[in-house]
Design a protein around this motif. Structure first.
Motif, PDB file in Angstrom:
ATOM      1  N   VAL A   1      43.744  46.148  31.318  1.00  0.00           N
ATOM      2  CA  VAL A   1      45.068  45.534  31.443  1.00  0.00           C
ATOM      3  C   VAL A   1      45.326  45.185  32.908  1.00  0.00           C
ATOM      4  O   VAL A   1      44.873  45.898  33.801  1.00  0.00           O
ATOM      5  N   PRO A   2      46.056  44.095  33.181  1.00  0.00           N
ATOM      6  CA  PRO A   2      46.360  43.753  34.575  1.00  0.00           C
ATOM      7  C   PRO A   2      47.484  44.624  35.130  1.00  0.00           C
ATOM      8  O   PRO A   2      48.282  45.182  34.376  1.00  0.00           O
ATOM      9  N   VAL A   3      47.522  44.738  36.444  1.00  0.00           N
ATOM     10  CA  VAL A   3      48.663  45.410  37.083  1.00  0.00           C
ATOM     11  C   VAL A   3      49.827  44.433  37.112  1.00  0.00           C
ATOM     12  O   VAL A   3      49.673  43.252  36.828  1.00  0.00           O
ATOM     13  N   GLY A   4      51.006  44.920  37.474  1.00  0.00           N
ATOM     14  CA  GLY A   4      52.218  44.121  37.378  1.00  0.00           C
ATOM     15  C   GLY A   4      52.407  43.028  38.409  1.00  0.00           C
ATOM     16  O   GLY A   4      53.249  42.167  38.235  1.00  0.00           O
ATOM     17  N   ASP A   5      51.641  43.020  39.491  1.00  0.00           N
ATOM     18  CA  ASP A   5      51.812  42.043  40.565  1.00  0.00           C
ATOM     19  C   ASP A   5      50.894  40.846  40.329  1.00  0.00           C
ATOM     20  O   ASP A   5      49.672  40.997  40.265  1.00  0.00           O
ATOM     21  N   ALA A   6      51.463  39.665  40.225  1.00  0.00           N
ATOM     22  CA  ALA A   6      50.689  38.451  39.939  1.00  0.00           C
ATOM     23  C   ALA A   6      49.743  38.071  41.078  1.00  0.00           C
ATOM     24  O   ALA A   6      48.794  37.306  40.869  1.00  0.00           O
ATOM     25  N   ARG A   7      49.953  38.602  42.288  1.00  0.00           N
ATOM     26  CA  ARG A   7      49.062  38.285  43.416  1.00  0.00           C
ATOM     27  C   ARG A   7      47.724  39.013  43.324  1.00  0.00           C
ATOM     28  O   ARG A   7      46.763  38.653  43.985  1.00  0.00           O
ATOM     29  N   VAL A   8      47.673  40.047  42.503  1.00  0.00           N
ATOM     30  CA  VAL A   8      46.452  40.839  42.343  1.00  0.00           C
ATOM     31  C   VAL A   8      45.597  40.184  41.265  1.00  0.00           C
ATOM     32  O   VAL A   8      46.055  39.953  40.147  1.00  0.00           O
ATOM     33  N   HIS A   9      44.352  39.873  41.603  1.00  0.00           N
ATOM     34  CA  HIS A   9      43.436  39.249  40.642  1.00  0.00           C
ATOM     35  C   HIS A   9      43.062  40.259  39.569  1.00  0.00           C
ATOM     36  O   HIS A   9      43.088  41.469  39.786  1.00  0.00           O
ATOM     37  N   PHE A  10      42.678  39.751  38.401  1.00  0.00           N
ATOM     38  CA  PHE A  10      42.392  40.602  37.253  1.00  0.00           C
ATOM     39  C   PHE A  10      41.069  40.206  36.617  1.00  0.00           C
ATOM     40  O   PHE A  10      40.810  39.031  36.393  1.00  0.00           O
ATOM     41  N   ALA A  11      40.217  41.190  36.359  1.00  0.00           N
ATOM     42  CA  ALA A  11      38.951  40.980  35.638  1.00  0.00           C
ATOM     43  C   ALA A  11      38.968  41.912  34.432  1.00  0.00           C
ATOM     44  O   ALA A  11      39.045  43.133  34.580  1.00  0.00           O
ATOM     45  N   LEU A  12      38.921  41.339  33.245  1.00  0.00           N
ATOM     46  CA  LEU A  12      39.010  42.109  32.011  1.00  0.00           C
ATOM     47  C   LEU A  12      37.755  42.949  31.783  1.00  0.00           C
ATOM     48  O   LEU A  12      36.633  42.456  31.898  1.00  0.00           O
TER      49      LEU A  12
END
Length: 76
Positions: free
Chosen positions: A44-55
């Motif tokens: 799951v992604p963290v709440g800050d949209a500036r942080v990139h996310f890799a599933l």
């Protein structure tokens, strides 16, 4: 600086009760504020949209999350 944060979530049904997720959700934005490019690899992604996310896949139990990351070692 680039930071890759590998996060195994052991309580995905109640993220607010997952201490690892809570810590990542606080640390990743703080690192971004400090100028780092942060990617969180987790189910799951963290709440800050500036942080990139890799599933990544979520482990079936909290013990698998802690002791069996299911990573395949890379060798050239």
């Amino acid at each position: 600086m680039r930071v890759l944060y590998l996060l195994n979530v052991s309580n995905s049904s109640q993220l607010s009760a997952d201490s690892g997720y809570t810590f990542a959700d606080m640390l990743a934005p703080a690192l971004t504020d400090a100028g780092a490019e942060v990617t969180v690899a987790s189910p799951v992604p963290v709440g800050d949209a500036r942080v990139h996310f890799a599933l990544t896949a979520s482990p079936s139990t909290k013990y698998r999350a802690r002791f069996d990351p299911a990573w395949t070692p890379w060798s050239p």
